[in-house]
Write a protein that holds these residues in place. Structure first.
Motif, PDB file in Angstrom:
ATOM      1  N   ALA A 141      27.452 -71.442 -47.224  1.00  0.00           N
ATOM      2  CA  ALA A 141      27.237 -70.546 -48.365  1.00  0.00           C
ATOM      3  C   ALA A 141      25.746 -70.448 -48.694  1.00  0.00           C
ATOM      4  O   ALA A 141      25.222 -69.353 -48.940  1.00  0.00           O
ATOM      5  CB  ALA A 141      28.027 -71.048 -49.570  1.00  0.00           C
ATOM      6  N   GLY A 142      25.061 -71.597 -48.666  1.00  0.00           N
ATOM      7  CA  GLY A 142      23.630 -71.611 -48.984  1.00  0.00           C
ATOM      8  C   GLY A 142      22.826 -70.820 -47.966  1.00  0.00           C
ATOM      9  O   GLY A 142      21.892 -70.080 -48.316  1.00  0.00           O
ATOM     10  N   LEU A 143      23.185 -70.960 -46.689  1.00  0.00           N
ATOM     11  CA  LEU A 143      22.485 -70.202 -45.652  1.00  0.00           C
ATOM     12  C   LEU A 143      22.752 -68.704 -45.825  1.00  0.00           C
ATOM     13  O   LEU A 143      21.827 -67.881 -45.745  1.00  0.00           O
ATOM     14  CB  LEU A 143      22.946 -70.665 -44.260  1.00  0.00           C
ATOM     15  N   ARG A 144      24.032 -68.367 -46.074  1.00  0.00           N
ATOM     16  CA  ARG A 144      24.415 -66.962 -46.205  1.00  0.00           C
ATOM     17  C   ARG A 144      23.644 -66.281 -47.338  1.00  0.00           C
ATOM     18  O   ARG A 144      23.166 -65.166 -47.190  1.00  0.00           O
ATOM     19  CB  ARG A 144      25.927 -66.871 -46.451  1.00  0.00           C
ATOM     20  N   GLN A 145      23.510 -66.988 -48.460  1.00  0.00           N
ATOM     21  CA  GLN A 145      22.752 -66.429 -49.596  1.00  0.00           C
ATOM     22  C   GLN A 145      21.327 -66.070 -49.198  1.00  0.00           C
ATOM     23  O   GLN A 145      20.674 -65.274 -49.860  1.00  0.00           O
ATOM     24  CB  GLN A 145      22.670 -67.449 -50.725  1.00  0.00           C
ATOM     25  N   ASN A 146      20.857 -66.710 -48.145  1.00  0.00           N
ATOM     26  CA  ASN A 146      19.486 -66.457 -47.707  1.00  0.00           C
ATOM     27  C   ASN A 146      19.438 -65.665 -46.402  1.00  0.00           C
ATOM     28  O   ASN A 146      18.433 -65.682 -45.692  1.00  0.00           O
ATOM     29  CB  ASN A 146      18.740 -67.788 -47.569  1.00  0.00           C
ATOM     30  N   GLY A 147      20.568 -64.999 -46.106  1.00  0.00           N
ATOM     31  CA  GLY A 147      20.608 -64.119 -44.943  1.00  0.00           C
ATOM     32  C   GLY A 147      20.623 -64.853 -43.615  1.00  0.00           C
ATOM     33  O   GLY A 147      20.184 -64.309 -42.598  1.00  0.00           O
ATOM     34  N   LEU A 148      21.128 -66.095 -43.616  1.00  0.00           N
ATOM     35  CA  LEU A 148      21.124 -66.890 -42.387  1.00  0.00           C
ATOM     36  C   LEU A 148      22.535 -67.411 -42.084  1.00  0.00           C
ATOM     37  O   LEU A 148      23.384 -67.470 -42.971  1.00  0.00           O
ATOM     38  CB  LEU A 148      20.193 -68.103 -42.544  1.00  0.00           C
ATOM     39  N   THR A 149      22.743 -67.809 -40.829  1.00  0.00           N
ATOM     40  CA  THR A 149      23.967 -68.533 -40.458  1.00  0.00           C
ATOM     41  C   THR A 149      23.539 -69.788 -39.703  1.00  0.00           C
ATOM     42  O   THR A 149      22.364 -69.911 -39.301  1.00  0.00           O
ATOM     43  CB  THR A 149      24.879 -67.709 -39.522  1.00  0.00           C
ATOM     44  N   THR A 150      24.511 -70.669 -39.478  1.00  0.00           N
ATOM     45  CA  THR A 150      24.186 -71.892 -38.730  1.00  0.00           C
ATOM     46  C   THR A 150      23.681 -71.546 -37.319  1.00  0.00           C
ATOM     47  O   THR A 150      22.880 -72.285 -36.758  1.00  0.00           O
ATOM     48  CB  THR A 150      25.416 -72.812 -38.621  1.00  0.00           C
ATOM     49  N   GLY A 151      24.164 -70.418 -36.794  1.00  0.00           N
ATOM     50  CA  GLY A 151      23.743 -70.012 -35.445  1.00  0.00           C
ATOM     51  C   GLY A 151      22.263 -69.666 -35.352  1.00  0.00           C
ATOM     52  O   GLY A 151      21.706 -69.606 -34.253  1.00  0.00           O
ATOM     53  N   ASP A 152      21.625 -69.421 -36.490  1.00  0.00           N
ATOM     54  CA  ASP A 152      20.192 -69.076 -36.475  1.00  0.00           C
ATOM     55  C   ASP A 152      19.289 -70.304 -36.359  1.00  0.00           C
ATOM     56  O   ASP A 152      18.094 -70.178 -36.104  1.00  0.00           O
ATOM     57  CB  ASP A 152      19.802 -68.346 -37.773  1.00  0.00           C
ATOM     58  N   ILE A 153      19.875 -71.495 -36.603  1.00  0.00           N
ATOM     59  CA  ILE A 153      19.037 -72.700 -36.665  1.00  0.00           C
ATOM     60  C   ILE A 153      18.563 -73.090 -35.262  1.00  0.00           C
ATOM     61  O   ILE A 153      19.354 -73.185 -34.332  1.00  0.00           O
ATOM     62  CB  ILE A 153      19.827 -73.872 -37.308  1.00  0.00           C
ATOM     63  N   ARG A 154      17.271 -73.262 -35.126  1.00  0.00           N
ATOM     64  CA  ARG A 154      16.703 -73.620 -33.825  1.00  0.00           C
ATOM     65  C   ARG A 154      16.247 -75.081 -33.772  1.00  0.00           C
ATOM     66  O   ARG A 154      16.069 -75.662 -32.712  1.00  0.00           O
ATOM     67  CB  ARG A 154      15.499 -72.723 -33.494  1.00  0.00           C
ATOM     68  N   ARG A 155      16.016 -75.647 -34.957  1.00  0.00           N
ATOM     69  CA  ARG A 155      15.464 -76.999 -34.989  1.00  0.00           C
ATOM     70  C   ARG A 155      16.108 -77.764 -36.146  1.00  0.00           C
ATOM     71  O   ARG A 155      16.176 -77.252 -37.262  1.00  0.00           O
ATOM     72  CB  ARG A 155      13.944 -76.881 -35.215  1.00  0.00           C
ATOM     73  N   ILE A 156      16.585 -78.976 -35.845  1.00  0.00           N
ATOM     74  CA  ILE A 156      17.195 -79.844 -36.857  1.00  0.00           C
ATOM     75  C   ILE A 156      16.316 -81.084 -36.951  1.00  0.00           C
ATOM     76  O   ILE A 156      16.151 -81.813 -35.966  1.00  0.00           O
ATOM     77  CB  ILE A 156      18.631 -80.231 -36.442  1.00  0.00           C
ATOM     78  N   VAL A 157      15.720 -81.281 -38.116  1.00  0.00           N
ATOM     79  CA  VAL A 157      14.772 -82.382 -38.289  1.00  0.00           C
ATOM     80  C   VAL A 157      15.375 -83.354 -39.296  1.00  0.00           C
ATOM     81  O   VAL A 157      15.857 -82.926 -40.356  1.00  0.00           O
ATOM     82  CB  VAL A 157      13.417 -81.841 -38.803  1.00  0.00           C
ATOM     83  N   LEU A 158      15.367 -84.650 -38.969  1.00  0.00           N
ATOM     84  CA  LEU A 158      15.986 -85.641 -39.852  1.00  0.00           C
ATOM     85  C   LEU A 158      14.917 -86.517 -40.492  1.00  0.00           C
ATOM     86  O   LEU A 158      14.073 -87.086 -39.800  1.00  0.00           O
ATOM     87  CB  LEU A 158      16.967 -86.506 -39.058  1.00  0.00           C
ATOM     88  N   THR A 159      14.977 -86.624 -41.836  1.00  0.00           N
ATOM     89  CA  THR A 159      14.041 -87.542 -42.508  1.00  0.00           C
ATOM     90  C   THR A 159      14.389 -88.979 -42.154  1.00  0.00           C
ATOM     91  O   THR A 159      13.514 -89.826 -42.061  1.00  0.00           O
ATOM     92  CB  THR A 159      14.095 -87.380 -44.041  1.00  0.00           C
ATOM     93  N   HIS A 160      15.681 -89.262 -42.002  1.00  0.00           N
ATOM     94  CA  HIS A 160      16.148 -90.572 -41.561  1.00  0.00           C
ATOM     95  C   HIS A 160      17.627 -90.436 -41.216  1.00  0.00           C
ATOM     96  O   HIS A 160      18.219 -89.387 -41.449  1.00  0.00           O
ATOM     97  CB  HIS A 160      15.883 -91.665 -42.600  1.00  0.00           C
ATOM     98  N   ALA A 161      18.189 -91.502 -40.662  1.00  0.00           N
ATOM     99  CA  ALA A 161      19.529 -91.368 -40.075  1.00  0.00           C
ATOM    100  C   ALA A 161      20.630 -91.967 -40.941  1.00  0.00           C
ATOM    101  O   ALA A 161      21.591 -92.516 -40.424  1.00  0.00           O
ATOM    102  CB  ALA A 161      19.545 -91.971 -38.668  1.00  0.00           C
ATOM    103  N   HIS A 162      20.512 -91.853 -42.266  1.00  0.00           N
ATOM    104  CA  HIS A 162      21.654 -92.205 -43.114  1.00  0.00           C
ATOM    105  C   HIS A 162      22.663 -91.050 -43.090  1.00  0.00           C
ATOM    106  O   HIS A 162      22.274 -89.888 -42.976  1.00  0.00           O
ATOM    107  CB  HIS A 162      21.202 -92.490 -44.545  1.00  0.00           C
TER     108      HIS A 162
END
Ligand SMILES: [Zn+2]
Ligand SMILES: [Zn+2]
Length: 317
Positions: free
Chosen positions: A45-66
Protein backbone atom coordinates in the motif's frame (compact mmCIF):
# COMPACT_ATOMS: atom_id res chain seq x y z
CA UNK A 1 16.54 12.08 -4.43
CA UNK A 2 13.31 11.49 -2.56
CA UNK A 3 13.40 9.44 0.66
CA UNK A 4 9.95 8.11 1.54
CA UNK A 5 9.31 6.63 5.00
CA UNK A 6 6.79 3.78 5.23
CA UNK A 7 5.70 2.50 8.64
CA UNK A 8 5.00 -1.25 8.83
CA UNK A 9 3.37 -3.21 11.66
CA UNK A 10 5.43 -5.83 13.49
CA UNK A 11 4.35 -8.58 15.91
CA UNK A 12 7.06 -7.40 18.32
CA UNK A 13 6.90 -5.40 21.52
CA UNK A 14 8.74 -2.50 19.88
CA UNK A 15 5.76 -1.81 17.59
CA UNK A 16 5.93 -0.50 14.03
CA UNK A 17 9.17 -0.43 12.06
CA UNK A 18 10.18 2.30 9.59
CA UNK A 19 11.45 1.34 6.18
CA UNK A 20 12.70 3.94 3.71
CA UNK A 21 12.22 3.93 -0.03
CA UNK A 22 14.61 5.97 -2.14
CA UNK A 23 12.58 6.96 -5.20
CA UNK A 24 15.43 7.44 -7.61
CA UNK A 25 17.02 4.93 -9.97
CA UNK A 26 17.96 2.33 -8.98
CA UNK A 27 14.87 2.25 -6.74
CA UNK A 28 16.13 1.21 -3.31
CA UNK A 29 14.46 0.11 -0.11
CA UNK A 30 16.30 0.43 3.19
CA UNK A 31 14.99 -2.32 5.50
CA UNK A 32 11.99 -4.45 4.65
CA UNK A 33 9.85 -5.17 7.70
CA UNK A 34 9.08 -8.61 9.15
CA UNK A 35 7.73 -11.53 7.17
CA UNK A 36 4.06 -11.15 8.05
CA UNK A 37 0.95 -10.73 5.92
CA UNK A 38 0.20 -7.38 7.62
CA UNK A 39 3.66 -6.00 6.89
CA UNK A 40 3.55 -7.10 3.24
CA UNK A 41 0.12 -5.51 2.78
CA UNK A 42 1.24 -2.26 4.39
CA UNK A 43 4.41 -2.20 2.29
CA UNK A 44 2.48 -2.73 -0.95
CA UNK A 45 0.00 0.00 0.00
CA UNK A 46 2.82 2.40 0.90
CA UNK A 47 4.62 1.74 -2.38
CA UNK A 48 1.39 2.09 -4.38
CA UNK A 49 0.67 5.50 -2.81
CA UNK A 50 3.99 6.57 -4.26
CA UNK A 51 3.41 5.10 -7.70
CA UNK A 52 5.63 2.06 -7.11
CA UNK A 53 5.30 -1.72 -6.79
CA UNK A 54 7.61 -4.30 -5.25
CA UNK A 55 8.65 -5.21 -8.80
CA UNK A 56 10.27 -1.78 -9.20
CA UNK A 57 12.75 -2.36 -6.37
CA UNK A 58 16.29 -2.87 -7.64
CA UNK A 59 18.23 -2.71 -4.40
CA UNK A 60 17.42 -3.93 -0.87
CA UNK A 61 19.69 -2.45 1.78
CA UNK A 62 19.61 -3.67 5.39
CA UNK A 63 20.62 -1.52 8.35
CA UNK A 64 21.01 -4.78 10.29
CA UNK A 65 19.67 -8.31 10.28
CA UNK A 66 17.03 -8.27 13.01
CA UNK A 67 13.76 -9.87 11.93
CA UNK A 68 11.73 -6.64 12.04
CA UNK A 69 14.20 -5.08 9.57
CA UNK A 70 15.26 -7.93 7.29
CA UNK A 71 12.32 -10.38 7.39
CA UNK A 72 11.00 -9.75 3.89
CA UNK A 73 14.39 -9.35 2.19
CA UNK A 74 14.39 -12.70 0.44
CA UNK A 75 10.80 -12.63 -0.80
CA UNK A 76 11.17 -9.01 -1.96
CA UNK A 77 14.35 -9.94 -3.77
CA UNK A 78 12.52 -12.76 -5.57
CA UNK A 79 9.51 -10.57 -6.45
CA UNK A 80 11.72 -7.82 -7.76
CA UNK A 81 13.52 -10.15 -10.15
CA UNK A 82 16.62 -10.61 -8.11
CA UNK A 83 17.12 -7.17 -6.75
CA UNK A 84 20.43 -7.07 -4.94
CA UNK A 85 20.51 -7.39 -1.15
CA UNK A 86 23.17 -5.41 0.71
CA UNK A 87 24.16 -6.06 4.32
CA UNK A 88 27.31 -5.58 6.38
CA UNK A 89 29.54 -8.65 6.65
CA UNK A 90 29.43 -8.54 10.45
CA UNK A 91 25.72 -9.38 10.44
CA UNK A 92 26.42 -12.98 9.42
CA UNK A 93 25.81 -14.34 12.91
CA UNK A 94 22.38 -12.76 13.01
CA UNK A 95 21.45 -13.78 9.51
CA UNK A 96 22.04 -17.43 10.29
CA UNK A 97 19.90 -17.88 13.40
CA UNK A 98 21.95 -16.34 16.14
CA UNK A 99 20.89 -18.37 19.17
CA UNK A 100 21.50 -21.63 17.37
CA UNK A 101 25.15 -20.78 17.24
CA UNK A 102 27.37 -22.60 19.66
CA UNK A 103 29.04 -19.29 20.43
CA UNK A 104 25.83 -17.73 21.60
CA UNK A 105 24.97 -20.62 23.85
CA UNK A 106 28.38 -20.20 25.39
CA UNK A 107 27.91 -16.46 25.82
CA UNK A 108 24.70 -17.02 27.77
CA UNK A 109 26.33 -19.70 29.90
CA UNK A 110 29.29 -17.44 30.60
CA UNK A 111 26.85 -14.74 31.67
CA UNK A 112 25.46 -17.18 34.25
CA UNK A 113 22.04 -17.63 32.62
CA UNK A 114 20.53 -20.82 34.12
CA UNK A 115 19.86 -23.75 31.76
CA UNK A 116 16.07 -23.52 32.00
CA UNK A 117 16.21 -19.81 31.12
CA UNK A 118 18.47 -20.54 28.16
CA UNK A 119 15.96 -23.17 27.02
CA UNK A 120 13.07 -20.69 27.17
CA UNK A 121 15.15 -18.01 25.40
CA UNK A 122 15.75 -20.51 22.62
CA UNK A 123 12.05 -21.31 22.33
CA UNK A 124 11.26 -17.61 22.07
CA UNK A 125 13.99 -17.18 19.55
CA UNK A 126 12.63 -20.00 17.39
CA UNK A 127 9.29 -18.18 17.37
CA UNK A 128 10.94 -14.93 16.31
CA UNK A 129 12.81 -16.67 13.49
CA UNK A 130 9.56 -17.38 11.64
CA UNK A 131 9.38 -13.64 10.86
CA UNK A 132 12.44 -13.74 8.61
CA UNK A 133 13.67 -15.85 5.74
CA UNK A 134 17.33 -16.63 6.13
CA UNK A 135 19.71 -15.16 3.59
CA UNK A 136 22.77 -17.05 2.51
CA UNK A 137 26.03 -15.26 2.02
CA UNK A 138 25.84 -15.73 -1.74
CA UNK A 139 22.50 -13.89 -1.77
CA UNK A 140 24.06 -10.76 -0.36
CA UNK A 141 26.50 -8.06 -1.28
CA UNK A 142 28.56 -6.57 1.46
CA UNK A 143 28.12 -3.04 2.75
CA UNK A 144 31.49 -1.49 3.44
CA UNK A 145 32.09 1.60 5.54
CA UNK A 146 32.71 4.63 3.34
CA UNK A 147 31.23 3.10 0.18
CA UNK A 148 28.69 5.15 -1.74
CA UNK A 149 25.36 3.78 -2.88
CA UNK A 150 24.99 5.68 -6.12
CA UNK A 151 21.71 6.88 -7.64
CA UNK A 152 21.02 8.69 -10.92
CA UNK A 153 20.84 11.80 -8.80
CA UNK A 154 22.73 11.78 -5.53
CA UNK A 155 24.19 9.08 -3.32
CA UNK A 156 24.11 7.65 0.17
CA UNK A 157 27.31 6.95 2.06
CA UNK A 158 27.58 3.80 4.16
CA UNK A 159 28.57 4.60 7.75
CA UNK A 160 29.28 1.50 9.85
CA UNK A 161 27.68 2.18 13.25
CA UNK A 162 28.16 -0.99 15.34
CA UNK A 163 26.70 -1.36 18.82
CA UNK A 164 23.09 -2.50 18.69
CA UNK A 165 24.49 -5.29 16.49
CA UNK A 166 28.07 -5.69 15.17
CA UNK A 167 27.15 -4.97 11.55
CA UNK A 168 24.65 -2.14 12.05
CA UNK A 169 25.01 0.50 9.33
CA UNK A 170 23.68 4.00 8.80
CA UNK A 171 23.37 5.89 5.53
CA UNK A 172 24.31 9.53 5.03
CA UNK A 173 22.97 11.85 2.38
CA UNK A 174 25.71 14.41 2.53
CA UNK A 175 23.86 17.13 0.59
CA UNK A 176 21.59 17.91 3.55
CA UNK A 177 23.24 15.69 6.20
CA UNK A 178 20.24 13.40 6.54
CA UNK A 179 21.09 10.05 8.16
CA UNK A 180 19.06 6.86 7.99
CA UNK A 181 20.24 5.17 11.16
CA UNK A 182 18.28 1.94 11.70
CA UNK A 183 18.26 1.03 15.40
CA UNK A 184 21.41 3.05 16.17
CA UNK A 185 19.29 6.14 16.91
CA UNK A 186 15.75 5.82 18.28
CA UNK A 187 13.87 8.85 19.47
CA UNK A 188 12.24 7.43 22.59
CA UNK A 189 14.49 4.62 23.83
CA UNK A 190 18.18 3.80 23.97
CA UNK A 191 18.84 0.83 21.68
CA UNK A 192 19.71 -2.44 23.40
CA UNK A 193 23.31 -3.56 22.85
CA UNK A 194 22.40 -7.15 21.98
CA UNK A 195 24.83 -9.80 23.28
CA UNK A 196 26.83 -11.16 20.32
CA UNK A 197 30.04 -12.97 19.57
CA UNK A 198 32.85 -10.79 18.28
CA UNK A 199 32.62 -11.04 14.49
CA UNK A 200 36.39 -11.16 14.12
CA UNK A 201 37.08 -13.61 16.95
CA UNK A 202 33.86 -15.52 17.79
CA UNK A 203 35.48 -16.99 20.91
CA UNK A 204 35.30 -13.49 22.40
CA UNK A 205 32.34 -11.28 23.14
CA UNK A 206 31.55 -8.23 21.04
CA UNK A 207 32.14 -5.09 23.16
CA UNK A 208 28.78 -3.67 22.23
CA UNK A 209 28.55 -0.66 24.54
CA UNK A 210 32.09 0.60 23.86
CA UNK A 211 31.43 0.21 20.12
CA UNK A 212 28.09 1.93 20.44
CA UNK A 213 29.56 4.97 22.18
CA UNK A 214 32.06 5.33 19.33
CA UNK A 215 29.23 5.05 16.79
CA UNK A 216 27.19 7.72 18.55
CA UNK A 217 30.19 10.05 18.54
CA UNK A 218 30.72 9.30 14.89
CA UNK A 219 27.13 10.14 13.98
CA UNK A 220 27.50 13.34 15.97
CA UNK A 221 30.65 14.25 14.06
CA UNK A 222 28.57 14.16 10.87
CA UNK A 223 26.41 16.98 12.33
CA UNK A 224 23.13 15.53 11.10
CA UNK A 225 20.20 17.85 10.53
CA UNK A 226 17.75 14.94 10.41
CA UNK A 227 18.07 11.36 11.66
CA UNK A 228 15.59 8.78 10.44
CA UNK A 229 15.50 5.85 12.86
CA UNK A 230 14.21 2.31 12.58
CA UNK A 231 11.33 2.97 14.98
CA UNK A 232 9.45 6.09 16.01
CA UNK A 233 9.56 9.64 14.76
CA UNK A 234 12.46 11.41 13.02
CA UNK A 235 15.05 13.13 15.19
CA UNK A 236 15.58 16.79 14.31
CA UNK A 237 17.77 17.66 17.27
CA UNK A 238 20.46 14.99 17.39
CA UNK A 239 22.57 17.00 19.82
CA UNK A 240 19.78 16.86 22.41
CA UNK A 241 19.34 13.11 21.86
CA UNK A 242 23.10 12.53 22.03
CA UNK A 243 23.32 14.29 25.41
CA UNK A 244 20.26 12.48 26.71
CA UNK A 245 21.66 9.09 25.62
CA UNK A 246 25.01 9.78 27.28
CA UNK A 247 23.29 10.81 30.51
CA UNK A 248 21.12 7.66 30.52
CA UNK A 249 24.10 5.42 29.73
CA UNK A 250 26.16 7.03 32.50
CA UNK A 251 23.32 6.65 35.00
CA UNK A 252 22.96 3.00 34.07
CA UNK A 253 26.73 2.49 34.44
CA UNK A 254 26.64 3.93 37.94
CA UNK A 255 23.63 1.84 38.91
CA UNK A 256 25.06 -1.41 37.50
CA UNK A 257 28.36 -0.90 39.31
CA UNK A 258 26.42 -0.31 42.55
CA UNK A 259 24.62 -3.63 42.04
CA UNK A 260 27.85 -5.64 41.74
CA UNK A 261 28.49 -7.11 45.21
CA UNK A 262 31.90 -7.46 46.84
CA UNK A 263 31.44 -11.22 47.05
CA UNK A 264 30.66 -11.52 43.34
CA UNK A 265 27.70 -11.99 41.00
CA UNK A 266 27.14 -13.14 37.44
CA UNK A 267 25.74 -10.86 34.72
CA UNK A 268 22.49 -12.80 34.97
CA UNK A 269 22.23 -12.09 38.71
CA UNK A 270 23.02 -8.43 38.16
CA UNK A 271 20.37 -8.27 35.40
CA UNK A 272 17.74 -9.77 37.72
CA UNK A 273 18.58 -7.14 40.34
CA UNK A 274 18.55 -4.35 37.77
CA UNK A 275 15.38 -5.39 35.94
CA UNK A 276 13.46 -7.51 38.49
CA UNK A 277 10.03 -7.58 36.86
CA UNK A 278 10.89 -8.64 33.34
CA UNK A 279 9.58 -11.69 31.56
CA UNK A 280 10.12 -13.57 28.28
CA UNK A 281 12.21 -11.69 25.68
CA UNK A 282 12.91 -8.88 28.13
CA UNK A 283 15.00 -11.23 30.26
CA UNK A 284 17.24 -11.77 27.25
CA UNK A 285 17.42 -8.04 26.57
CA UNK A 286 18.09 -7.39 30.27
CA UNK A 287 21.02 -9.80 30.38
CA UNK A 288 22.35 -8.30 27.11
CA UNK A 289 22.18 -4.83 28.59
CA UNK A 290 23.87 -5.96 31.81
CA UNK A 291 26.68 -7.79 30.02
CA UNK A 292 27.32 -4.72 27.85
CA UNK A 293 27.53 -2.45 30.88
CA UNK A 294 29.61 -4.86 32.95
CA UNK A 295 32.09 -5.25 30.08
CA UNK A 296 32.37 -1.50 29.86
CA UNK A 297 32.77 -1.02 33.62
CA UNK A 298 35.43 -3.70 33.66
CA UNK A 299 37.33 -2.14 30.76
CA UNK A 300 37.30 1.12 32.72
CA UNK A 301 38.82 -0.66 35.73
CA UNK A 302 35.75 -0.15 37.93
CA UNK A 303 34.95 -3.81 38.59
CA UNK A 304 36.89 -7.07 38.39
CA UNK A 305 35.91 -10.29 36.66
CA UNK A 306 37.06 -13.86 37.13
CA UNK A 307 35.93 -17.17 35.67
CA UNK A 308 34.45 -19.78 38.01
CA UNK A 309 32.89 -22.99 36.63
CA UNK A 310 32.78 -21.52 33.13
CA UNK A 311 30.83 -18.49 34.35
CA UNK A 312 32.07 -14.95 34.69
CA UNK A 313 31.79 -13.58 38.20
CA UNK A 314 32.03 -9.81 38.67
CA UNK A 315 33.24 -8.23 41.90
CA UNK A 316 33.15 -4.69 43.13
CA UNK A 317 36.64 -3.37 43.81
ZN1 LIG B 1 17.38 -4.18 15.89
ZN1 LIG C 1 14.38 -2.67 15.23
Amino acid sequence: MLIIPISLPTPFYIGAVNVYVVKEDPITIIDTGPKTRDAVDALRAGLRQNGLTTGDIRRIVLTHAHEDHCGLARSLRDEANNAEVFVHGWETGHRAARLEHEENLRLLQQAGVPDDEIASMRTLYDEVRQYADSLDDDHCRELIDGDELDFDAGSLRVVHTPGHTPGSCSFLREADRTIIAGDCVLKRITPNPVISPDPIDPSRRFRSLAEYLVSLARVRSLAPTLVLGGHGEPVHDFEELFNRYLKLINERQTRIISLVPKNGATAWEVSRAMFPNTDDVHRFLAVSESVAHLDYAQSEGKIAVEIADGREVYRRL
